[in-house]
Design a protein around this motif. Sequence first.
Motif, mmCIF file in Angstrom:
data_model
loop_
_atom_site.group_PDB
_atom_site.id
_atom_site.type_symbol
_atom_site.label_atom_id
_atom_site.label_comp_id
_atom_site.label_asym_id
_atom_site.label_seq_id
_atom_site.Cartn_x
_atom_site.Cartn_y
_atom_site.Cartn_z
ATOM 1 N N ASP A 1 7.860 -4.213 4.666
ATOM 2 C CA ASP A 1 6.402 -4.108 4.847
ATOM 3 C C ASP A 1 6.035 -2.998 5.829
ATOM 4 O O ASP A 1 5.059 -2.277 5.623
ATOM 5 C CB ASP A 1 5.831 -5.440 5.331
ATOM 6 N N GLN B 1 6.510 0.398 4.156
ATOM 7 C CA GLN B 1 5.403 0.566 3.202
ATOM 8 C C GLN B 1 4.119 0.940 3.936
ATOM 9 O O GLN B 1 3.424 1.869 3.539
ATOM 10 C CB GLN B 1 5.202 -0.720 2.398
ATOM 11 N N HIS B 2 3.826 0.238 4.998
ATOM 12 C CA HIS B 2 2.608 0.487 5.776
ATOM 13 C C HIS B 2 2.595 1.899 6.373
ATOM 14 O O HIS B 2 1.584 2.599 6.314
ATOM 15 C CB HIS B 2 2.496 -0.562 6.890
ATOM 16 N N ASP C 1 3.049 4.649 3.083
ATOM 17 C CA ASP C 1 2.259 4.489 1.865
ATOM 18 C C ASP C 1 3.075 4.930 0.649
ATOM 19 O O ASP C 1 2.589 5.608 -0.259
ATOM 20 C CB ASP C 1 0.937 5.263 1.960
#
Length: 186
Positions: A125, A128-129, A132
Amino acid sequence: MNASLAEHYREILVGVGENPEREGLLDTPKRAAKAMQYLCNGYTMSLEELINGALFESQNDEMVIVRDIELYSLCEHHMLPFIGKAHVAYIPTGRVLGLSKVARVVDMFARRLQIQENLTKQIADAIQHITDAAGVAVVIEAKHMCMMMRGVEKQNSVMTSSVMLGAFRESSATRHEFLQLIGRLG
């Protein structure tokens, strides 16, 4: 060093039947407190400070993998170590993350009381954050002292956990390529 934490370690020594006043244990509570603070220093870190702007423009849209990132964490159930390695991949969409930052993200979350399943998801996560990315994949393989030193005492057991986001979840070909590149497919 946290004096209150050291006092708790002193009480643990008494609780297990030791004499905290004997020569070899005189400084153990302080050392143990200092070690625990270091092993749990992930609580004092923030993702933004850790990354510190190390995102760089790139036209690369192919998979980026950092393999075999060693990790050391503490099981939140027994506070015993688990030791292993993480494999992290992402598919950039215009920006790449500084190479050392991937390992630092792993360390930030590993340096907290954890279970491996949550650690795997937290890393995925966060990547990903930050990036992007079109997809992120994380696989962790670890040996857990709580299973090796006590309980069932299985010395050769290894736990594997994975989280696949975006393209890695949606495309079996992308997932297969990742698993092949990290040596988990024959």
